[in-house]
Design a protein around this motif. Structure first.
Motif, PDB file in Angstrom:
ATOM      1  N   ASN A   4     -70.094  29.765 117.381  1.00 40.98           N
ATOM      2  CA  ASN A   4     -70.704  28.617 117.743  1.00 40.98           C
ATOM      3  C   ASN A   4     -71.166  27.758 116.768  1.00 40.98           C
ATOM      4  OD1 ASN A   4     -70.409  28.917 120.645  1.00 40.98           O
ATOM      5  ND2 ASN A   4     -72.579  29.824 120.840  1.00 40.98           N
ATOM      6  N   GLU A   5     -71.557  28.511 115.543  1.00 44.25           N
ATOM      7  CA  GLU A   5     -72.278  27.903 114.183  1.00 44.25           C
ATOM      8  C   GLU A   5     -71.098  26.939 113.854  1.00 44.25           C
ATOM      9  OE1 GLU A   5     -75.261  27.941 113.519  1.00 44.25           O
ATOM     10  OE2 GLU A   5     -75.171  29.177 115.341  1.00 44.25           O
ATOM     11  N   ALA A   6     -69.870  27.544 113.535  1.00 43.58           N
ATOM     12  CA  ALA A   6     -68.571  26.773 113.167  1.00 43.58           C
ATOM     13  C   ALA A   6     -68.265  25.369 114.105  1.00 43.58           C
ATOM     14  CB  ALA A   6     -67.406  27.358 112.929  1.00 43.58           C
ATOM     15  N   ARG A   7     -68.464  25.729 115.507  1.00 39.13           N
ATOM     16  CA  ARG A   7     -68.108  24.884 116.163  1.00 39.13           C
ATOM     17  C   ARG A   7     -68.989  23.579 115.977  1.00 39.13           C
ATOM     18  NH1 ARG A   7     -66.605  28.131 121.580  1.00 39.13           N
ATOM     19  NH2 ARG A   7     -66.204  30.032 120.544  1.00 39.13           N
ATOM     20  N   LYS A   8     -70.380  23.797 115.880  1.00 46.46           N
ATOM     21  CA  LYS A   8     -71.466  22.848 115.642  1.00 46.46           C
ATOM     22  C   LYS A   8     -71.252  21.924 114.286  1.00 46.46           C
ATOM     23  CE  LYS A   8     -75.241  24.913 117.466  1.00 46.46           C
ATOM     24  NZ  LYS A   8     -76.333  25.834 117.329  1.00 46.46           N
ATOM     25  N   ARG A   9     -70.868  22.778 113.330  1.00 47.78           N
ATOM     26  CA  ARG A   9     -70.664  22.114 112.089  1.00 47.78           C
ATOM     27  C   ARG A   9     -69.450  21.232 112.105  1.00 47.78           C
ATOM     28  NH1 ARG A   9     -72.195  20.510 108.056  1.00 47.78           N
ATOM     29  NH2 ARG A   9     -71.314  20.727 105.936  1.00 47.78           N
ATOM     30  N   PHE A  60     -67.131  20.767 123.085  1.00 49.74           N
ATOM     31  CA  PHE A  60     -67.591  19.539 124.008  1.00 49.74           C
ATOM     32  C   PHE A  60     -69.110  19.564 124.241  1.00 49.74           C
ATOM     33  CE2 PHE A  60     -68.267  17.081 127.555  1.00 49.74           C
ATOM     34  CZ  PHE A  60     -67.078  16.049 127.648  1.00 49.74           C
ATOM     35  N   ALA A  61     -69.855  20.753 124.200  1.00 48.81           N
ATOM     36  CA  ALA A  61     -70.906  20.703 124.662  1.00 48.81           C
ATOM     37  C   ALA A  61     -72.149  20.402 123.478  1.00 48.81           C
ATOM     38  CB  ALA A  61     -71.660  22.156 124.889  1.00 48.81           C
ATOM     39  N   TYR A  62     -71.451  20.563 122.146  1.00 44.81           N
ATOM     40  CA  TYR A  62     -72.389  19.915 121.152  1.00 44.81           C
ATOM     41  C   TYR A  62     -72.160  18.511 120.646  1.00 44.81           C
ATOM     42  CZ  TYR A  62     -72.607  24.917 120.355  1.00 44.81           C
ATOM     43  OH  TYR A  62     -72.788  26.247 120.390  1.00 44.81           O
ATOM     44  N   ASP A  63     -71.541  17.687 121.713  1.00 43.34           N
ATOM     45  CA  ASP A  63     -71.173  16.508 121.393  1.00 43.34           C
ATOM     46  C   ASP A  63     -71.579  15.323 122.152  1.00 43.34           C
ATOM     47  OD1 ASP A  63     -69.468  14.169 120.456  1.00 43.34           O
ATOM     48  OD2 ASP A  63     -68.155  14.620 122.075  1.00 43.34           O
ATOM     49  N   PRO A  64     -72.698  14.783 121.993  1.00 39.12           N
ATOM     50  CA  PRO A  64     -73.451  13.489 122.713  1.00 39.12           C
ATOM     51  C   PRO A  64     -72.622  12.424 122.316  1.00 39.12           C
ATOM     52  CG  PRO A  64     -74.863  14.322 120.861  1.00 39.12           C
ATOM     53  CD  PRO A  64     -73.685  15.034 120.604  1.00 39.12           C
ATOM     54  N   SER A  65     -71.792  12.188 121.159  1.00 36.22           N
ATOM     55  CA  SER A  65     -71.499  11.164 120.722  1.00 36.22           C
ATOM     56  C   SER A  65     -70.055  10.446 121.458  1.00 36.22           C
ATOM     57  CB  SER A  65     -71.162  10.836 119.354  1.00 36.22           C
ATOM     58  OG  SER A  65     -70.107  11.806 119.169  1.00 36.22           O
TER      59      SER A  65
END
Ligand code: PLP
Length: 464
Positions: free
Chosen positions: A238-243, A274-279
């Motif tokens: 999850n960390e890497a995905r966010k980054r 996708f879940a970390y991506d508001p943009s």
């Protein structure tokens, strides 16, 4: 024990062809009469056979003899059986497919869309299916509105179209993980811009290298399989995905997140990028081929506003729209809750297979053989000890009834390696995983021994 006798009798009847794949077994009530026992004993016997994948159950229909390929032990005495353990074929587990349920959905779709079949439909997909898909995606932590969902003829179509489209960032080049799904390599063949690779290793990708590429590489998109990657089975943390999402936002790069196997991820802590991506920078792509049927040719893409129009135009130019009947059947399957129940079963099956596979790897592979670890047994890779070549090992094993695949075709030219095999346990019965891996371990040992002997003789000749 009486139930064991029933199991034995039914297995014998399957072996000598009195009960063939697809045959219906007596119902529990009939079974109690036929076998002269209680219903509970029949239930226990059927449960045992189901666990062995020799029969399968269809809700509201009954118990059926499973289709299967058999291993050597079982093949003895039965001429017609193919004597193979197949780690290559990566369609969904046949014995777990809900054919009858899906048949019902197809019939329902014919009724529901009888009139619509006389004309062309929406390029973006059936509106009622988009609605069901939006609901289903929530279970995968993908929160979106139906209008952003594009139904495609297999997720490969979405990937292929996206490679060819201009992106709103106006950039030209592409980054893909290495190795990568072979269909992506094909879609990139002859691509006008540069295609960069980045190694996908156990901990994910090298984020510094990724950042450098994003910063300096004029990157249009990064294609990533964020979990249960084909062929390695690896997932990003999850960390890497966010980054990765942060980097994409900072450097104006799009991400194509191919979640082709997301349904099989039983680790609920995992989120898609996708879940970390508001943009709206992550394009989410999903397949129905691995957990349902590849022959349906259905997948989806969730697109940001800046790409919707271009994508729709390209999709309509490619095939007008995806077939109406299979869309309708998938809609009924989702709406009725059958899909959710089916996924639950599939997840369990692949998890169990993954555990058996890892045990067998630990037990039977010789030192120097590296293997990947995955939540699902769907795909893993084996790194062979030098100097063995994947194709030579595959050719050797095929003579011994075990099919495995080299992954040479899953690399960009400058990344190519010839010492890695891909294994899928999707089609391999649980009972055949261990003998299959044992045969692979023995094969590797034998080939290494032969190589050592050859080198020894060669050295001997040189010394003379
Ligand atoms: C990672 C990955 N993505 C996409 C696909 C394409 O699947 P489909 O077009 O059948 O949905 C595959 C097929 O094997 C795959 O492995």
């Amino acid at each position: 024990m009486l139930y064991e006798k029933i199991v034995e009798q039914l297995l014998q009847e399957m072996k000598d062809g009195r009960r063939r794949p697809g045959d219906k077994l007596p119902s529990i009530r009939e079974g109690a009469e036929v076998f002269g026992c209680s219903r509970n004993t029949v239930i226990r016997a059927y449960a045992e056979l189901e666990q062995k994948h020799r029969i399968y159950v269809m809700p509201q229909s009954g118990y059926y003899v499973a289709h299967r390929r058999q291993g050597k032990e079982e093949a003895r005495g039965s001429e017609e059986v193919r004597d193979i353990i197949d780690f290559v074929w990566a369609g969904p587990d046949r014995s777990a497919m809900p054919y009858r349920d899906f048949q019902h959905c197809m019939n329902e779709a014919i009724e529901r869309y009888r009139e619509d079949m006389f004309t062309y439909s929406e390029a973006q997909g059936l509106a009622s299916l988009q609605f069901q898909l939006a609901r289903h995606l929530r279970d995968l932590q993908v929160f979106t509105v139906p209008e952003r969902i594009y139904v495609v003829t297999g997720s490969q179509q979405a990937l292929h179209l996206l490679v060819g489209l201009p992106f709103p960032n106006g950039k030209r080049n592409i980054v893909v993980e290495q190795p990568v799904h072979a269909g992506m390599i094909e879609s990139l063949r002859g691509y006008g811009g540069e295609v960069h690779g980045i190694w996908y290793e156990e901990g994910g990708v090298d984020l510094e290298r990724l950042e450098a590429l994003f910063r300096d590489g004029d990157i249009k998109f990064f294609y990533t399989v964020s979990r249960l990657h084909n062929p390695t089975g690896y997932s990003h943390t999850n960390e890497a995905r966010k980054r990765i999402v942060e980097l994409a936002q900072r450097y104006d790069v799009y991400i194509i997140e191919d979640d082709y196997l997301g349904d099989l991820d039983g680790d609920t802590r995992n989120d898609p990028m996708f879940a970390y991506d508001p943009s709206g920078r992550v394009i989410y792509v999903k397949s129905f081929s691995k957990v349902m049927l590849p022959g349906l040719r259905l997948g989806l893409a969730v697109l940001p506003d800046g790409l919707r129009e271009e994508f729709l135009r390209a999709k309509a130019a490619a095939d007008v729209h995806s077939p109406l009947l299979t869309q309708g059947a998938l809609e009924v399957f989702l709406e009725s809750g059958m899909f959710a129940a089916h996924i639950g079963r599939m997840r369990e099956i692949y998890r169990r297979k993954a555990v058996l596979l890892q045990e067998a790897y630990r037990k039977y592979l010789p030192p120097g053989t590296a293997y990947t670890v995955s939540y699902s047994g769907f795909y893993t890779t084996l790194g062979l000890p030098a100097p063995l070549r994947a194709q030579a090992v595959a050719d050797y094993l095929v003579q011994r009834g075990v099919l495995v695949d080299s992954i040479q075709h899953m690399y960009l030219p400058e990344f190519r390696q010839d010492g890695v095999l891909r294994l899928s346990v999707s089609q391999v019965d649980e009972g055949l995983i261990e003998p299959g891996i044992r045969a692979i371990g023995d094969g590797i040992r034998e080939l290494l021994r032969q190589r050592t002997e050859v080198r020894f003789v060669e050295r001997g000749v040189i010394q003379e």
